[in-house]
Design a protein around this motif. Sequence first.
Motif, PDB file in Angstrom:
ATOM      1  N   ILE A  28       0.807  -1.231  -0.045  1.00 21.86           N
ATOM      2  CA  ILE A  28      -0.043   0.026   0.071  1.00 21.86           C
ATOM      3  C   ILE A  28       1.083   1.359  -0.064  1.00 21.86           C
ATOM      4  O   ILE A  28       1.807   1.271   0.775  1.00 21.86           O
ATOM      5  CB  ILE A  28      -0.907  -0.027   1.225  1.00 21.86           C
ATOM      6  CG1 ILE A  28      -1.965  -1.295   0.988  1.00 21.86           C
ATOM      7  CG2 ILE A  28      -1.623   1.319   1.518  1.00 21.86           C
ATOM      8  CD1 ILE A  28      -3.061  -1.086   2.167  1.00 21.86           C
ATOM      9  N   GLY A  29       0.602   2.101  -0.940  1.00 24.11           N
ATOM     10  CA  GLY A  29       1.297   3.334  -1.096  1.00 24.11           C
ATOM     11  C   GLY A  29       2.498   3.321  -2.057  1.00 24.11           C
ATOM     12  O   GLY A  29       3.005   4.332  -2.627  1.00 24.11           O
ATOM     13  N   ARG A  83       3.674   2.609  -6.165  1.00 18.49           N
ATOM     14  CA  ARG A  83       3.320   2.674  -7.399  1.00 18.49           C
ATOM     15  C   ARG A  83       3.224   1.458  -8.011  1.00 18.49           C
ATOM     16  O   ARG A  83       4.160   0.712  -8.208  1.00 18.49           O
ATOM     17  CB  ARG A  83       4.199   3.514  -8.097  1.00 18.49           C
ATOM     18  CG  ARG A  83       3.581   3.647  -9.518  1.00 18.49           C
ATOM     19  CD  ARG A  83       4.399   4.758 -10.523  1.00 18.49           C
ATOM     20  NE  ARG A  83       4.034   6.139  -9.786  1.00 18.49           N
ATOM     21  CZ  ARG A  83       2.840   6.669 -10.021  1.00 18.49           C
ATOM     22  NH1 ARG A  83       1.727   6.116 -10.857  1.00 18.49           N
ATOM     23  NH2 ARG A  83       2.391   7.735  -9.589  1.00 18.49           N
ATOM     24  N   THR A 126      -6.488   3.965 -12.795  1.00 15.23           N
ATOM     25  CA  THR A 126      -7.453   3.824 -11.333  1.00 15.23           C
ATOM     26  C   THR A 126      -8.322   2.792 -11.650  1.00 15.23           C
ATOM     27  O   THR A 126      -9.062   2.395 -12.308  1.00 15.23           O
ATOM     28  CB  THR A 126      -7.923   5.187 -11.178  1.00 15.23           C
ATOM     29  OG1 THR A 126      -7.399   6.377 -11.049  1.00 15.23           O
ATOM     30  CG2 THR A 126      -9.028   4.874 -10.122  1.00 15.23           C
ATOM     31  N   ASN A 149     -14.875   0.867  -3.334  1.00 13.17           N
ATOM     32  CA  ASN A 149     -13.417   0.787  -2.799  1.00 13.17           C
ATOM     33  C   ASN A 149     -12.461   1.018  -4.040  1.00 13.17           C
ATOM     34  O   ASN A 149     -12.192   0.245  -4.972  1.00 13.17           O
ATOM     35  CB  ASN A 149     -13.222  -0.779  -2.649  1.00 13.17           C
ATOM     36  CG  ASN A 149     -14.016  -0.990  -1.289  1.00 13.17           C
ATOM     37  OD1 ASN A 149     -14.012  -0.719  -0.003  1.00 13.17           O
ATOM     38  ND2 ASN A 149     -15.138  -2.336  -1.151  1.00 13.17           N
ATOM     39  N   ILE A 204      -6.598   0.768  -6.657  1.00 17.84           N
ATOM     40  CA  ILE A 204      -5.575   1.621  -7.218  1.00 17.84           C
ATOM     41  C   ILE A 204      -5.917   3.087  -7.716  1.00 17.84           C
ATOM     42  O   ILE A 204      -6.893   3.149  -8.461  1.00 17.84           O
ATOM     43  CB  ILE A 204      -4.778   1.005  -8.414  1.00 17.84           C
ATOM     44  CG1 ILE A 204      -4.597  -0.509  -7.950  1.00 17.84           C
ATOM     45  CG2 ILE A 204      -3.574   1.698  -9.110  1.00 17.84           C
ATOM     46  CD1 ILE A 204      -3.926  -1.450  -9.223  1.00 17.84           C
ATOM     47  N   GLU A 205      -5.302   4.046  -7.257  1.00 18.87           N
ATOM     48  CA  GLU A 205      -5.513   5.200  -7.769  1.00 18.87           C
ATOM     49  C   GLU A 205      -4.572   6.042  -8.515  1.00 18.87           C
ATOM     50  O   GLU A 205      -3.350   6.263  -7.733  1.00 18.87           O
ATOM     51  CB  GLU A 205      -5.951   6.142  -6.320  1.00 18.87           C
ATOM     52  CG  GLU A 205      -6.740   7.681  -6.868  1.00 18.87           C
ATOM     53  CD  GLU A 205      -7.383   8.286  -5.447  1.00 18.87           C
ATOM     54  OE1 GLU A 205      -8.298   9.058  -5.826  1.00 18.87           O
ATOM     55  OE2 GLU A 205      -6.751   8.071  -4.447  1.00 18.87           O
ATOM     56  N   ILE A 211      -1.166   4.197  -7.783  1.00 14.45           N
ATOM     57  CA  ILE A 211      -0.828   3.935  -6.495  1.00 14.45           C
ATOM     58  C   ILE A 211      -1.624   3.157  -5.888  1.00 14.45           C
ATOM     59  O   ILE A 211      -2.939   3.224  -5.808  1.00 14.45           O
ATOM     60  CB  ILE A 211      -0.633   5.534  -5.510  1.00 14.45           C
ATOM     61  CG1 ILE A 211       0.247   6.292  -6.308  1.00 14.45           C
ATOM     62  CG2 ILE A 211      -0.128   4.940  -4.159  1.00 14.45           C
ATOM     63  CD1 ILE A 211       1.712   6.046  -6.450  1.00 14.45           C
ATOM     64  N   LEU A 212      -1.113   2.085  -5.111  1.00 14.29           N
ATOM     65  CA  LEU A 212      -2.092   1.028  -4.417  1.00 14.29           C
ATOM     66  C   LEU A 212      -2.640   1.484  -3.009  1.00 14.29           C
ATOM     67  O   LEU A 212      -1.887   2.225  -2.132  1.00 14.29           O
ATOM     68  CB  LEU A 212      -1.257  -0.096  -3.971  1.00 14.29           C
ATOM     69  CG  LEU A 212      -1.863  -1.362  -3.573  1.00 14.29           C
ATOM     70  CD1 LEU A 212      -2.949  -1.854  -4.489  1.00 14.29           C
ATOM     71  CD2 LEU A 212      -0.800  -2.423  -3.154  1.00 14.29           C
ATOM     72  N   LYS A 213      -3.790   1.608  -3.323  1.00  9.55           N
ATOM     73  CA  LYS A 213      -4.617   2.316  -1.898  1.00  9.55           C
ATOM     74  C   LYS A 213      -5.273   1.535  -0.830  1.00  9.55           C
ATOM     75  O   LYS A 213      -5.471   1.749   0.333  1.00  9.55           O
ATOM     76  CB  LYS A 213      -5.647   3.377  -2.478  1.00  9.55           C
ATOM     77  CG  LYS A 213      -5.183   4.551  -3.292  1.00  9.55           C
ATOM     78  CD  LYS A 213      -4.321   5.298  -2.447  1.00  9.55           C
ATOM     79  CE  LYS A 213      -3.917   6.610  -3.186  1.00  9.55           C
ATOM     80  NZ  LYS A 213      -3.436   7.662  -1.991  1.00  9.55           N
ATOM     81  N   GLY A 214      -5.686   0.075  -1.312  1.00  5.11           N
ATOM     82  CA  GLY A 214      -6.277  -0.707  -0.552  1.00  5.11           C
ATOM     83  C   GLY A 214      -6.672  -2.051  -1.080  1.00  5.11           C
ATOM     84  O   GLY A 214      -6.261  -2.255  -2.280  1.00  5.11           O
TER      85      GLY A 214
END
Length: 463
Positions: free
Chosen positions: A266-267, A269, A276, A302, A305-306, A309-312
Amino acid sequence: MLSTSVIEDVLTAALETGGDFSEVFVEDRYTSNLLLQGGTIENSLSGRDFGIGIRVFKGLQSVYTYTTDASKEGLLKAARHAAHAISGEKIIQPQPLNKEMITCAHPIAMKPRDIEKFRKADVMRKAYEIAKAYHSSIQQVMVRYMDEEQNVLIANSEGKFIEDKRVRSRLAIQSIASDGNQIQPGFYGPGAHKGFEFFENLNLEHYAGEASRIAVTMLSAEPCPSGKFPIIIDNEFGGVIFHEACGHGLEATAVAKNNSVFANRIGERVAPEIVTYIDDGTLENEWGSLTIDDEGEKTRKNVLIENGILKGYLIDKFNSRRMGMESTGSGRRESYRFAPTSRMTNTFIAEGKSTPEEIIANTEYGIYAKYMGGGSVNPATGDYNFAVMEAYLVKDGKLGTPLKGATLIGNGSETLQLVDMVGNNVAHGQGMCGSLSGSIPANVGQPMIRVSEITVGGSKEAE
């Protein structure tokens, strides 16, 4: 479905050996399935399935059992059977049940159980006639009709008591074309979290016509070249590659045990900024949508990936313990016969800024995959292998010859990094997703995208 007092007694019995959480899942399901082949209804099956699942946690231990005996004695016996697999020192009492009232997020206008079978058969015959009349080379058409109503009650020792009704409908059309030397299939399977109104508003000319058009087009297709090429993957069911090769790797089922390339990242790239990736169970009346998941949690949007970047992750109740993270409303199961685990709902790549025309025009040489077929993936590594149902050669920024025999071979996390164009035409395709908790309805989706390089298995060498 079951009285509150019986449920309370069952939850208590499940904790009598020292468990710290117990749950009851009650399911009452009605299904209807019809098959039309050769213009005739070959099969018509309707049924009802009822059962109760009981689950107990103790720390990172989980025990699950189920029964079709809804008597108090039968349920207490099943609960104690599960409890005996758990050993703890402290006996806790369940919290008082507090019934939670919810508003169905996916309104149903026409309950399928209220619709006469001849009306369902009429839909199938219309689809058959459209598909069969498309071209003289269409030798066979099969149409499958499905509807279901699933009523669930979920209660647990934390005081949750909630009920939900899910209604789904789907039509699957397969056409077979032949020129005397070969046969080619075409398929389309639209579905929704809707009642019979889904069929009344369905564009049969489009879906039945597309199934036959694919089959007929592929009859004149040339062998696909093999090698590494830029690949344009169209929207809708094109999203199945990332569903299988990336989506499963973002489920806590894999992540919690470090069996995913995305674990503990998480966090970081994991994709280009233009990507996304979202799982959204709240999309109104979509095939994979739910008001609540199979653990009683409200579904939600949910963002996994945004902007690269991996978000959850997608997290169920049990794996939330392993990971020290909250549930994301992602606990799903096929039926009461399965314990729930983290699963996708409607998973898709979000819309980008490029038009489909721009993506094709900016591709000097490559393969355009219009419709994806079946495939396989290793969820631990993300390695995949997918057939392409309909493909075309792209040359000098223009679509060219249709191609057959194309297979895309690669690794999900690596392919994700190679997405270099994302279109503005998001659409969803419907399918059934299989995993530890059985087979469940799930949407896959994306806009048209381009991947700078994928290995293509074909039947001839590239020129």
